[in-house]
Scaffold this motif. Structure first.
Motif, PDB file in Angstrom:
ATOM      1  N   GLN A 397       0.843  -1.206   0.000  1.00 53.57           N
ATOM      2  CA  GLN A 397       0.000   0.000   0.000  1.00 53.57           C
ATOM      3  C   GLN A 397       0.877   1.254   0.000  1.00 53.57           C
ATOM      4  O   GLN A 397       1.778   1.395   0.813  1.00 53.57           O
ATOM      5  N   THR A 398       0.606   2.165  -0.930  1.00 58.23           N
ATOM      6  CA  THR A 398       1.446   3.356  -1.101  1.00 58.23           C
ATOM      7  C   THR A 398       0.555   4.579  -1.284  1.00 58.23           C
ATOM      8  O   THR A 398      -0.477   4.507  -1.952  1.00 58.23           O
ATOM      9  N   ALA A 399       0.984   5.704  -0.699  1.00 57.41           N
ATOM     10  CA  ALA A 399       0.189   6.933  -0.821  1.00 57.41           C
ATOM     11  C   ALA A 399       0.266   7.455  -2.251  1.00 57.41           C
ATOM     12  O   ALA A 399       1.319   7.457  -2.869  1.00 57.41           O
ATOM     13  N   LEU A 400      -0.885   7.878  -2.732  1.00 54.25           N
ATOM     14  CA  LEU A 400      -0.990   8.405  -4.095  1.00 54.25           C
ATOM     15  C   LEU A 400      -1.134   9.925  -3.970  1.00 54.25           C
ATOM     16  O   LEU A 400      -2.149  10.418  -3.500  1.00 54.25           O
ATOM     17  N   GLU A 401      -0.094  10.655  -4.345  1.00 48.79           N
ATOM     18  CA  GLU A 401      -0.138  12.114  -4.172  1.00 48.79           C
ATOM     19  C   GLU A 401      -0.970  12.777  -5.260  1.00 48.79           C
ATOM     20  O   GLU A 401      -1.638  13.774  -5.034  1.00 48.79           O
ATOM     21  N   GLY A 418      -6.743   7.672  -0.234  1.00 48.99           N
ATOM     22  CA  GLY A 418      -5.567   8.348  -0.782  1.00 48.99           C
ATOM     23  C   GLY A 418      -4.396   7.408  -1.013  1.00 48.99           C
ATOM     24  O   GLY A 418      -3.277   7.872  -1.229  1.00 48.99           O
ATOM     25  N   HIS A 419      -4.622   6.094  -0.937  1.00 45.43           N
ATOM     26  CA  HIS A 419      -3.558   5.106  -1.146  1.00 45.43           C
ATOM     27  C   HIS A 419      -3.962   4.140  -2.250  1.00 45.43           C
ATOM     28  O   HIS A 419      -5.137   4.081  -2.633  1.00 45.43           O
ATOM     29  N   CYS A 420      -3.019   3.359  -2.712  1.00 44.51           N
ATOM     30  CA  CYS A 420      -3.362   2.295  -3.666  1.00 44.51           C
ATOM     31  C   CYS A 420      -2.462   1.096  -3.406  1.00 44.51           C
ATOM     32  O   CYS A 420      -1.426   1.213  -2.753  1.00 44.51           O
ATOM     33  N   LEU A 421      -2.885  -0.051  -3.916  1.00 40.96           N
ATOM     34  CA  LEU A 421      -2.073  -1.268  -3.807  1.00 40.96           C
ATOM     35  C   LEU A 421      -1.291  -1.399  -5.114  1.00 40.96           C
ATOM     36  O   LEU A 421      -1.888  -1.593  -6.180  1.00 40.96           O
ATOM     37  N   LEU A 422       0.020  -1.297  -5.022  1.00 39.70           N
ATOM     38  CA  LEU A 422       0.830  -1.291  -6.234  1.00 39.70           C
ATOM     39  C   LEU A 422       0.775  -2.619  -6.986  1.00 39.70           C
ATOM     40  O   LEU A 422       0.892  -2.658  -8.200  1.00 39.70           O
ATOM     41  N   CYS A 423       0.606  -3.732  -6.249  1.00 35.99           N
ATOM     42  CA  CYS A 423       0.740  -5.050  -6.887  1.00 35.99           C
ATOM     43  C   CYS A 423      -0.370  -5.369  -7.867  1.00 35.99           C
ATOM     44  O   CYS A 423      -0.204  -6.244  -8.712  1.00 35.99           O
ATOM     45  N   ILE A 424      -1.513  -4.694  -7.745  1.00 33.62           N
ATOM     46  CA  ILE A 424      -2.607  -5.027  -8.669  1.00 33.62           C
ATOM     47  C   ILE A 424      -3.087  -3.782  -9.411  1.00 33.62           C
ATOM     48  O   ILE A 424      -4.215  -3.730  -9.889  1.00 33.62           O
ATOM     49  N   SER A 425      -2.222  -2.740  -9.471  1.00 31.57           N
ATOM     50  CA  SER A 425      -2.695  -1.539 -10.159  1.00 31.57           C
ATOM     51  C   SER A 425      -1.724  -1.068 -11.230  1.00 31.57           C
ATOM     52  O   SER A 425      -0.530  -1.372 -11.203  1.00 31.57           O
ATOM     53  N   LYS A 426      -2.310  -0.330 -12.159  1.00 34.94           N
ATOM     54  CA  LYS A 426      -1.544   0.312 -13.233  1.00 34.94           C
ATOM     55  C   LYS A 426      -1.997   1.768 -13.278  1.00 34.94           C
ATOM     56  O   LYS A 426      -3.128   2.073 -12.885  1.00 34.94           O
ATOM     57  N   PRO A 427      -1.146   2.666 -13.785  1.00 29.54           N
ATOM     58  CA  PRO A 427      -1.586   4.070 -13.817  1.00 29.54           C
ATOM     59  C   PRO A 427      -2.628   4.311 -14.906  1.00 29.54           C
ATOM     60  O   PRO A 427      -2.549   3.703 -15.972  1.00 29.54           O
ATOM     61  N   LYS A 428      -3.567   5.214 -14.614  1.00 30.29           N
ATOM     62  CA  LYS A 428      -4.527   5.620 -15.648  1.00 30.29           C
ATOM     63  C   LYS A 428      -4.038   6.887 -16.331  1.00 30.29           C
ATOM     64  O   LYS A 428      -4.421   7.192 -17.443  1.00 30.29           O
ATOM     65  N   ASN A 429      -3.274   7.680 -15.565  1.00 26.12           N
ATOM     66  CA  ASN A 429      -2.711   8.913 -16.106  1.00 26.12           C
ATOM     67  C   ASN A 429      -1.443   9.221 -15.297  1.00 26.12           C
ATOM     68  O   ASN A 429      -1.019   8.376 -14.493  1.00 26.12           O
ATOM     69  N   ASP A 430      -0.861  10.397 -15.489  1.00 20.41           N
ATOM     70  CA  ASP A 430       0.380  10.707 -14.771  1.00 20.41           C
ATOM     71  C   ASP A 430       0.146  10.573 -13.263  1.00 20.41           C
ATOM     72  O   ASP A 430      -0.866  11.029 -12.739  1.00 20.41           O
ATOM     73  N   LEU A 431       1.114   9.961 -12.605  1.00 26.20           N
ATOM     74  CA  LEU A 431       0.949   9.641 -11.176  1.00 26.20           C
ATOM     75  C   LEU A 431       2.110  10.169 -10.354  1.00 26.20           C
ATOM     76  O   LEU A 431       3.242  10.168 -10.844  1.00 26.20           O
ATOM     77  N   THR A 432       1.834  10.529  -9.123  1.00 26.20           N
ATOM     78  CA  THR A 432       2.931  10.726  -8.169  1.00 26.20           C
ATOM     79  C   THR A 432       2.655   9.839  -6.958  1.00 26.20           C
ATOM     80  O   THR A 432       1.597   9.928  -6.330  1.00 26.20           O
ATOM     81  N   LEU A 433       3.622   8.972  -6.682  1.00 29.49           N
ATOM     82  CA  LEU A 433       3.494   8.043  -5.560  1.00 29.49           C
ATOM     83  C   LEU A 433       4.518   8.394  -4.493  1.00 29.49           C
ATOM     84  O   LEU A 433       5.639   8.813  -4.825  1.00 29.49           O
ATOM     85  N   THR A 434       4.147   8.221  -3.224  1.00 30.21           N
ATOM     86  CA  THR A 434       5.110   8.458  -2.157  1.00 30.21           C
ATOM     87  C   THR A 434       5.959   7.200  -1.999  1.00 30.21           C
ATOM     88  O   THR A 434       5.667   6.343  -1.175  1.00 30.21           O
ATOM     89  N   ALA A 435       6.947   7.062  -2.830  1.00 32.42           N
ATOM     90  CA  ALA A 435       7.817   5.872  -2.744  1.00 32.42           C
ATOM     91  C   ALA A 435       9.196   6.260  -3.236  1.00 32.42           C
ATOM     92  O   ALA A 435       9.356   7.212  -3.963  1.00 32.42           O
TER      93      ALA A 435
END
Ligand SMILES: Cc1cc2nc3c(=O)[nH]c(=O)nc-3n(C[C@H](O)[C@H](O)[C@H](O)COP(=O)(O)OP(=O)(O)OC[C@H]3O[C@@H](n4cnc5c(N)ncnc54)[C@H](O)[C@@H]3O)c2cc1C
Ligand code: FES
Length: 435
Positions: A397-401, A418-435
């Protein structure tokens, strides 16, 4: 001054006062309205920062969107009381666990799983690394133990030289009676819906039989008269888990019907004795076997089975509300419309998407061939935690800015706002992740 002019002055003064009050009131209302507008604007701004998970439905049960509090926070120590081999090939082993602190064991819903954190030595570096994996509870809730049943993961058939599965082989080779393990509380949204006592069809493919065992044991132990049909797809008798137990249940309960399918029966395996059907559990078999009435379907199995059976059930006009499923690994499964978190408008097709990892200070063009944001991050040497890689344990689980993600399957873990699970997701548009 005449009485008339005095009255006029008094009226004029009152009228002036009224006008002043009205003007002050209007000004206040206008200010309140502006404040409200700016608050709504702020909220909309922050909504855009949330992960948009279109068409999120449970993997799962209709109330999946509800976050049920965990029986305990974080990891708790359990002791392994007993190990029992469950299949002739000795590739499937049950582990009986009791809490080290001796506290009463919280119950769980049949179908839920435990998450384990193991310290396993890395064969190449020799360093101890933490490995997080989920295992379904395989028995009905008991007052004194939890049970999980684990299959040794061997290298894929087309890559015999690949390393064997880390966690499952560690369990088989190193986890002995008396040893302690760190365990997260039972969780998961795939579980028996006890409130609606419809006839029930359980489909377990391979080790996907484990949550079905918990459901069958729970229903039959409670004296339920529901019609229960268990379709169990497995290679042959060598891998057939809890064969004796399931056959005894069938003999003892007229409402329990066992349909075992062997895909590659062994020489000594007898049709009609060891198994009922040759082949895989597929929609053809279900359509031939089941009566034309409403059933609740619970499905758990390998990726190929899930990706064919779930859409086939829907195509057979089984209501999506009557299909519950869980995947033990990443799979692309239909997303139901039942619970929509924030319905997102389809985004315009973008030529390239940039993923920014704010902590690492890297902005990288998204690779459309990557299976998930987790794989993409790992391939670009961004440090991210992971565990089950199936949307269940929440380790990734990672914060999606900013930006939006799209899930390939419905998350089983409760995802914080405000978070997402990276293992089962793909970006829909430009993303900023707190990682
Ligand atoms: C909710 C949930 C419930 C589950 N319940 C159960 C259960 O009840 N029982 C059960 O047995 N499992 C269950 N699982 C699956 C379990 O969590 C693990 O995924 C499984 O045990 C494999 O983990 P592992 O660490 O042994 O294998 P991993 O180390 O994760 O490896 C997975 C596979 O990849 C192969 N591999 C490793 N490295 C490479 C490489 N470099 N190239 C190619 N192949 C490679 C391995 O040989 C193995 O086949 C469940 C999963 C989830 C999400
Ligand atoms: S790694 Fe378990 S939820 Fe992503």
């Amino acid at each position: 001054m005449s009485t008339g002019s005095l009255t006029l002055i008094v009226f004029a003064a009152i009228a002036a006062q009224v006008i002043v009050f009205v003007l002050i009131g209007l000004r206040r209302r206008k200010q309140q309205f502006r404040d409200l507008e700016s608050r709504i604007g702020e909220q909309q701004g922050s909504v855009e920062q949330q992960p948009v998970t279109s068409n999120i439905a449970p993997i799962v049960s209709p109330d999946a969107a509800e976050k049920t509090p965990l029986a305990w926070q974080g990891f708790k120590e359990f002791i392994v009381q007993r190990r029992v081999m469950e299949a002739a090939a000795e590739s499937i082993c049950s582990f009986y666990l009791t809490p080290v602190d001796g506290q009463p064991l919280p119950s769980f819903k049949p179908g839920q799983f435990l998450t384990f954190k193991l310290q396993i030595e890395d064969p190449t570096s020799g360093e101890s690394k933490s490995v997080v994996r989920c295992y379904s509870l395989s028995d009905s809730p008991q007052p004194d133990y939890y049970r999980v049943t684990i299959k040794r993961a061997t290298p894929p058939a087309n890559q015999p030289g690949a390393p064997p599965g880390r966690s499952s082989n560690y369990f088989h080779d190193h986890v002995q009676e008396g040893m302690q393990l760190s365990v997260k509380a039972p969780s998961g949204h795939f579980y028996l819906m006890e409130a609606e006592p419809l006839p029930i069809v359980l489909v377990g493919g391979g080790i996907g039989i484990t949550p079905m065992l918990s459901i069958v044991n729970t229903l039959l132990n409670s004296g339920s008269s529901r019609e229960i049909r268990l379709f169990y797809g497995v290679c042959n008798s060598a891998e057939h888990a809890m064969k004796g137990h399931l056959e005894k249940l069938q003999q003892a309960h007229a409402n329990f019907h066992l349909h075992v399918c062997y895909s590659r029966p062994g020489e000594k395996d007898e049709e009609g004795v060891d198994y009922q059907h040759q082949g895989h559990v597929d929609i053809r078999l279900l359509r031939l076997t089941l009566q034309l009435k409403r059933y609740q379907f619970y499905v758990c199995g390998p990726r190929a089975m899930m990706e064919s059976l779930i859409p086939a059930l829907e195509a057979w006009d089984v209501a999506t509300d009557d299909i519950y499923y869980e995947s033990f690994g990443p799979a692309t499964l239909p997303k139901h419309q039942k619970v929509t978190q924030q319905a997102s408008k389809p985004t315009a097709v973008q030529k390239s998407i940039t993923v920014t990892f704010s902590k690492s200070g890297k902005s990288i063009a998204w690779n459309p061939d990557a299976e998930s944001l987790l794989e993409f991050a790992e391939n670009n040497n961004i440090e991210v935690d992971s565990g089950c890689r199936a949307g269940s344990c929440a380790s990734c689980q990672t914060a999606l800015e900013s930006g939006e993600v799209e899930y390939s399957q419905d998350p089983d873990a409760d995802v914080e706002d405000g978070h997402c699970l990276l293992c089962i997701s793909k970006p829909k548009n430009d993303l900023t992740l707190t990682a």
